[in-house]
Design a protein around this motif. Structure first.
Motif, PDB file in Angstrom:
ATOM      1  N   LYS A  80       0.832  -1.214   0.000  1.00 19.75           N
ATOM      2  CA  LYS A  80       0.000   0.000   0.000  1.00 19.75           C
ATOM      3  C   LYS A  80       0.861   1.257   0.000  1.00 19.75           C
ATOM      4  O   LYS A  80       0.403   2.337  -0.403  1.00 19.75           O
ATOM      5  N   GLU A  83       1.288   2.931  -3.338  1.00 18.34           N
ATOM      6  CA  GLU A  83       0.119   3.501  -4.002  1.00 18.34           C
ATOM      7  C   GLU A  83       0.262   4.986  -4.286  1.00 18.34           C
ATOM      8  O   GLU A  83      -0.367   5.514  -5.207  1.00 18.34           O
ATOM      9  N   PRO A  88      -3.813   2.181  -6.710  1.00 18.13           N
ATOM     10  CA  PRO A  88      -4.295   0.867  -6.255  1.00 18.13           C
ATOM     11  C   PRO A  88      -4.565  -0.070  -7.433  1.00 18.13           C
ATOM     12  O   PRO A  88      -5.685  -0.559  -7.624  1.00 18.13           O
ATOM     13  N   SER A  92       0.431  -2.599  -6.972  1.00 19.79           N
ATOM     14  CA  SER A  92       0.146  -2.587  -5.539  1.00 19.79           C
ATOM     15  C   SER A  92      -0.924  -3.596  -5.151  1.00 19.79           C
ATOM     16  O   SER A  92      -1.161  -3.821  -3.958  1.00 19.79           O
ATOM     17  N   GLY A  94      -4.328  -3.570  -5.807  1.00 18.53           N
ATOM     18  CA  GLY A  94      -5.612  -3.017  -5.374  1.00 18.53           C
ATOM     19  C   GLY A  94      -6.790  -3.791  -5.938  1.00 18.53           C
ATOM     20  O   GLY A  94      -6.624  -4.778  -6.666  1.00 18.53           O
ATOM     21  N   TRP A 261      -1.898   5.802 -13.473  1.00 19.70           N
ATOM     22  CA  TRP A 261      -1.247   4.925 -12.505  1.00 19.70           C
ATOM     23  C   TRP A 261      -0.653   3.691 -13.194  1.00 19.70           C
ATOM     24  O   TRP A 261       0.471   3.281 -12.892  1.00 19.70           O
TER      25      TRP A 261
END
Length: 466
Positions: A80, A83, A88, A92, A94, A261
């Motif tokens: 986490k 992140e 996420p 990571s 998520g 991301w």
């Protein structure tokens, strides 16, 4: 949860801290500590880090079973702290990682890699030409040259960008320069809990450093999305040549922020990780002249004098190169220590130990790759250990350079192809050499493994055979 783990050995548990105090050491020393714990307590070790239960599992058969078990398809709580930079998503672990990975898979399968091979060959040749123009007898860190061209290859293939477009992407040069520092920064947040205390985080300057990294990442990823959206609107897309960014945009399943991301995840995983592997392969050649000669002869026998384009079929014939590649990722695996969350109760050690729901697994891939139970002289570079004769007598569970299961390294096929192309094109043009023993070089172990002082070697142009 303590009732479940009472039989698993481990160090003395202190009130409130558990075993956290013994991990208050430099990040680079933590894998050494895990090694010491396993030597003391065996292949299964119980640790309490505050209120969080972590269980080290070092038995290779159990590691394979756990990584391929759908009860353990969630990354551990330490991830986490990544992140901030990667969100996420896939890296990571998520809640959206399955969907995001399913969309991206088509840009990383073997068919896609074959489509990328033209660009990969082009940039491998250009890297080789740069190295061929280096001053002879001058030692330098080859990683800095390699990463420039793995970045160009990644931008061309995975991101769908031309070289002219790359020049205008804001923040990219800073992200490339800082990628290793960014992951070291995230690893420090994972392992040093006191650094995360808000006052210390601010006073130590870590908050401002985080903001600097994140600003450049956001600038770069936003520009890449804009460029690809404009290209799609203007030219459309062709399925077989769609890059991963196009797939995310066209799917309609992700917001722009989610695409940003995942861009930084795929960008760094493809260019930085591949550059480290390629640099390691070249360093093995520099330190082991016999293997450099074997692979060079193999290249000449298979390709002759024409190697402007090297195909996947050509690479498959290069068995000596394959042995060097595998030894490189054994010695320096991409994931040194993997953490997973246990979502449902599972047993290990032939049912002797029960791992409870909510606990975290620590899977020490780097240590399994160095375990003398399974590897002869594990701390030495010996590509011959991957010859067909030697490999057939070894437990297949002890070689896990890219993890396993649903959350394994999505870019492993891309990395292998590009690394091998770099090795071929470089060896055709230069001879490599280095001082000392590669086994004596200090390792920096964090999320992945690299040499502390770089990948230092010398080159000189080949006088024949090109």
């Amino acid at each position: 949860m303590v009732l479940y783990t009472g039989r698993i050995p481990g160090p003395l548990i202190w009130p409130l801290l558990g075993n956290a105090a013994i991990f208050m050491i430099r990040p680079g020393d933590q894998l050494t500590l895990v090694d010491e714990l396993m030597k003391r307590y065996g292949q299964y070790v119980r640790l309490w880090l505050g209120h969080e239960l972590n269980i080290i599992v070092g038995n290779p058969a159990d590691v394979r079973r756990l990584l391929t078990n759908n009860k353990v398809n969630k990354k551990g709580p330490a991830y986490k702290y990544m992140e901030t930079f990667v969100g996420p998503g896939i890296l990571s672990g998520g809640p959206t990682w399955r969907l995001h990975r399913k969309i991206a898979n088509l840009s990383y399968n073997k068919k896609a890699i074959q489509h990328y091979s033209v660009a990969s060959n082009k940039y491998a040749i250009r890297l080789a030409e740069v190295l061929g123009n280096k001053e002879p007898n001058v030692t330098f860190n080859v990683y800095h040259d390699v990463v420039k061209f793995t970045t160009l290859s990644t931008c061309d293939s995975i991101m769908g960008l031309s070289e002219d477009e790359i020049k205008n992407v804001r923040g990219m040069s800073a992200v490339v320069a800082d990628t290793q520092d960014i992951y070291d920064f995230a690893y420090s947040n994972m392992t040093f809990w006191w650094l995360r205390l808000p006052l210390i985080y601010w006073l130590s300057g870590r908050k401002s450093k985080e903001k600097y990294y994140k600003t450049n990442i956001d600038l770069m990823t936003a520009d890449i999305i804009s460029l690809r959206k404009n290209a799609i609107e203007k030219y459309g897309v062709v399925e077989e040549s769609m890059c991963v960014v196009d797939r995310y945009i066209m799917s309609g399943e992700l917001t722009d922020q989610e695409v940003m991301w995942e861009i930084i995840t795929f960008f760094t995983a493809s260019q930085e990780a591949t550059a480290k592997i390629a640099s390691m392969v070249l360093l093995i050649f520099a330190h082991h002249q016999d293997w450099q000669d074997k692979v060079y002869k193999e290249i000449q026998d298979i390709l002759g004098s024409n190697a402007d384009y090297v195909s996947d079929e050509d690479l498959k014939k290069m068995t000596n190169l394959d042995m060097v590649y595998k030894e490189a990722v054994r010695y320096m695996p991409i994931g040194a220590l993997i953490q997973r969350s246990i979502e449902e109760e599972v047993t290990v050690n032939d049912g002797e130990y029960v791992l409870p729901k909510g606990a975290s697994l620590l899977l020490p891939i780097h240590l399994i790759h160095r375990d003398p139970q399974y590897w002869h002289e594990p701390n030495k570079i010996k590509p011959e250990r991957f010859s067909p004769e030697n490999a057939k007598n070894r437990d297949p569970n002890v070689f896990l350079p890219f993890s396993l299961g649903a959350m394994d390294c999505i870019g492993r096929v891309y990395a292998e192809s590009l690394v091998k192309l770099i090795a071929v094109q470089v060896l055709r043009r230069v001879e490599l050499e280095a001082d000392g023993n590669i086994e004596d070089l200090q390792l920096h172990v964090a999320i992945s493994v690299r040499f502390t002082k770089g990948y230092n070697l010398r080159v000189r142009p080949r006088t024949k055979g090109v």
